[in-house]
Design an enzyme around this catalytic site. Structure first.
Site, PDB file in Angstrom:
ATOM      1  N   LEU A   1      43.956  45.369  34.849  1.00 14.93           N
ATOM      2  CA  LEU A   1      43.317  45.599  36.145  1.00 14.93           C
ATOM      3  C   LEU A   1      41.821  45.844  35.986  1.00 14.93           C
ATOM      4  CD1 LEU A   1      45.864  48.134  37.714  1.00 14.93           C
ATOM      5  CD2 LEU A   1      45.676  45.702  38.253  1.00 14.93           C
ATOM      6  N   CYS A   2      41.037  45.292  36.906  1.00 17.16           N
ATOM      7  CA  CYS A   2      39.625  45.654  37.037  1.00 17.16           C
ATOM      8  C   CYS A   2      39.298  45.628  38.525  1.00 17.16           C
ATOM      9  CB  CYS A   2      38.723  44.726  36.230  1.00 17.16           C
ATOM     10  SG  CYS A   2      38.644  43.038  36.861  1.00 17.16           S
ATOM     11  N   ALA A   3      38.038  45.642  38.878  1.00 14.34           N
ATOM     12  CA  ALA A   3      37.671  45.726  40.290  1.00 14.34           C
ATOM     13  C   ALA A   3      38.022  44.462  41.056  1.00 14.34           C
ATOM     14  CB  ALA A   3      36.179  46.018  40.427  1.00 14.34           C
TER      15      ALA A   3
ATOM     16  N   TYR B   1      42.256  45.892  41.103  1.00 14.28           N
ATOM     17  CA  TYR B   1      42.874  47.191  41.323  1.00 14.28           C
ATOM     18  C   TYR B   1      43.267  47.329  42.788  1.00 14.28           C
ATOM     19  CZ  TYR B   1      43.932  52.120  40.801  1.00 14.28           C
ATOM     20  OH  TYR B   1      44.606  53.322  40.762  1.00 14.28           O
TER      21      TYR B   1
END
Length: 562
Positions: A464-466, A496
């Site tokens: 997950l990242c932005a 995310y």
């Protein structure tokens, strides 16, 4: 400079609390959910309008069909976003509520749409006015989307519900459980819509636009854009994903300005609004936050330091598509005092230069929304409707960014080169130590054990990242390592917030370092579902994306040894 960096770093916990704010996250996640709609509608606008620039006009029937796709997607954006923002906020509330006493997010979405229409949309003969269903209704959508989940939360926490006998099936009981908060919400906004128009003399959506008009104007000025894009860069400089904090607060301005620019452009007038998504994607963050495209190119092609040259060659392609975490953590730029000045100032100067072209030279602002991964200079030209001056501005921005970054690049390159010579040309062990430990003696047994003892077990890893872009690099690295070593493991990436309902589908969820402030929440959610979770430091993350075997070892170590 060191003292300034230390002062900013001491404020990091406060900034992380801001990034953790449920309402800002709800706007961000709600908009992320609507991005496919925005991009879809924008593609139709490009097809409808771009030929006009070259003197070709579509036949009236074709033009109407193209605009219909836009009007029934972007034209109801506020209706869509009130639902997605309300759902995101509800999901955040549910994380803090007992599992057996949760808010019904589907009911919240439906009621939010109803209440938004009550508050913001006027009835006309034959149906509804669409004036405030699109971008002009976004501020009203935010208000409704913030209030409805709180009404539901109050009713759920205080057990204000219609209780049914135990014999009644759960789905029917849930319908009655939602009835009271539904009724309270609808009645509240129905009464507000009636009394508000009588007292103020205009609808709520029209009134709130008037109230915030000075803010929109101020945000579009030189000081306003400097604060917005300087803040984004400063947050990223200390390792927090800046756009996740800043952009939710200006999303309504972005979208309203792009709509206004398009209308002006279509009317043959000057599109003067500066603050839009395109300005962020293709001017301020040319190559990613900090406007790092030309810095990455310098690292790749003229650096004398082995470390910078290796980082530059690895990063140049991702940075071209605005994925610059490899250069941010690999150089590093994050928390590196040498680059504090250019990292903060270059995005501001880029936007000021863009604003000068609009205000003084007559160039149009952005009239189309394009995917943020469009290469920067191409995005600038396309997004401004092939404005003639964009062909001059695009190379000028690259030149200015190079001139500003170059002296700082030379200083840092010289520093690293001296250290490499001092250490016999070796890159300092501390830069790679965290990952080297994963492939040191004894760690290989983790892979061997996984292959031999769990050969038939299908493992799934989520990163997950932005936005899902940086995380895809690690996900691909893990999958590549698994394929090389014969481990039955799949790995995918998401933004995310998209993972909330899929946690138990994975054996491990890894959080990118720029989202580290969200790790406590992620760990809480994962522990509740029996899923392993992990995060990494910036340098470790970048090295894992380059080393598939180390990435696989990292994932297996967390799954089997923790």
């Amino acid at each position: 400079m060191e003292r300034l960096i230390h002062l900013i770093e001491t404020m990091k916990p406060m900034f992380e609390k801001v990034s953790y704010n449920s309402y800002l996250r709800a706007i961000r996640d709600g908009f992320v959910s609507c991005i496919p709609v925005v991009l879809f509608s924008s593609m139709f606008i490009l097809v409808a309008c771009v030929p006009n620039i070259f003197g070709y006009v579509w036949p009236e029937n074709i033009s109407q069909l193209l605009w219909k796709a836009y009007n029934y997607s972007m034209g109801i954006l506020a209706v869509l976003m009130v639902a997605t923002i309300a759902k995101s906020l509800t999901d955040n509330f549910n994380n803090l509520l007992p599992k057996l006493r949760q808010i019904n997010s589907v009911s919240v979405m439906i009621v939010s749409i109803c209440c938004f229409l009550l508050l913001s949309v006027e009835s006309i003969k034959g149906g509804f006015s669409s004036e405030y269903m699109g971008t002009k209704g976004l501020l009203s959508a935010f208000v409704v989307a913030f209030i409805i989940p709180n009404i539901y939360k109050f009713c759920v926490k205080n057990n204000i519900t219609i209780k049914m006998p135990d014999e009644v099936p759960h789905n029917i009981s849930q319908t009655f459980a939602d009835l009271i908060p539904l009724a309270v919400s609808v009645l509240f906004f129905w009464l507000v819509s009636i009394f508000f128009k009588d007292l103020v003399g205009m609808g709520f959506s029209a009134w709130i636009l008037e109230v915030f008009k000075p803010l929109f104007t101020a945000a579009d000025g030189y000081i306003g854009v400097a604060i917005i894009y300087g803040a984004m860069a400063m947050f990223w400089f200390i390792g927090i994903h800046g756009p996740s904090i800043v952009e939710p607060a200006v999303t309504a301005i972005y979208i309203a300005n792009i709509e206004a620019n398009l209308n002006l452009f279509q009317a043959g007038e000057h599109a003067t609004n500066v603050l839009t998504h395109g300005t962020s994607y293709f001017v301020a963050t040319l190559g990613g936050t900090g406007a790092t495209l030309m810095f990455a190119a310098m690292c790749a092609f003229i650096a004398k330091s082995k470390q910078l040259r290796a980082v530059g060659k690895t990063s140049i392609v991702p940075v071209l598509f605005a994925v610059n975490e490899p250069i941010l953590f690999g150089a590093p730029l994050v928390l590196n005092p040498v680059f504090f000045v250019p990292f903060i100032c270059v995005p501001i100067l880029n936007v000021w230069l863009f604003k000068f072209f609009i205000e003084n030279l007559g160039m149009n602002g952005f009239v189309y929304i394009l995917p943020w991964t469009t290469p920067g200079t191409l995005g600038l030209i396309l997004g401004t409707g092939f404005a003639k001056l964009s062909f001059l501005l695009a190379p000028l921005l690259l030149f200015v960014d190079t001139v500003i970054y170059y002296p700082f690049f030379k200083v840092y390159d010289k520093q690293l080169l001296a250290k490499e010579i001092e250490n016999n040309g070796e890159i300092q062990a501390k830069n790679l130590g965290a990952v080297q430990a994963l492939t040191a003696a004894g760690k290989q047994s983790v892979v061997q054990a996984a292959v031999s003892e769990n050969a038939d077990q299908q493992l799934s890893v989520l990163v997950l990242c932005a936005s899902g872009a940086t995380s895809s690099m690690l996900a691909k690295s893990i999958s590549k390592g698994a394929k090389q070593k014969g481990v039955n493991m799949d790995s995918i990436a998401m933004a995310y917030g998209q993972h909330k309902e899929k946690i138990n589908d994975f054996d491990l969820i890894v959080l990118a370092p720029q989202m580290a402030s969200m790790y406590d929440e992620l760990k809480h959610d994962c522990d509740a579902e029996g899923t392993k979770s992990a995060t990494t430091s910036g340098k470790e993350y970048v090295e894992l994306t380059r080393n598939p075997e180390a990435a696989l070892n990292f994932a297996l170590k967390v799954i089997y040894e923790n």
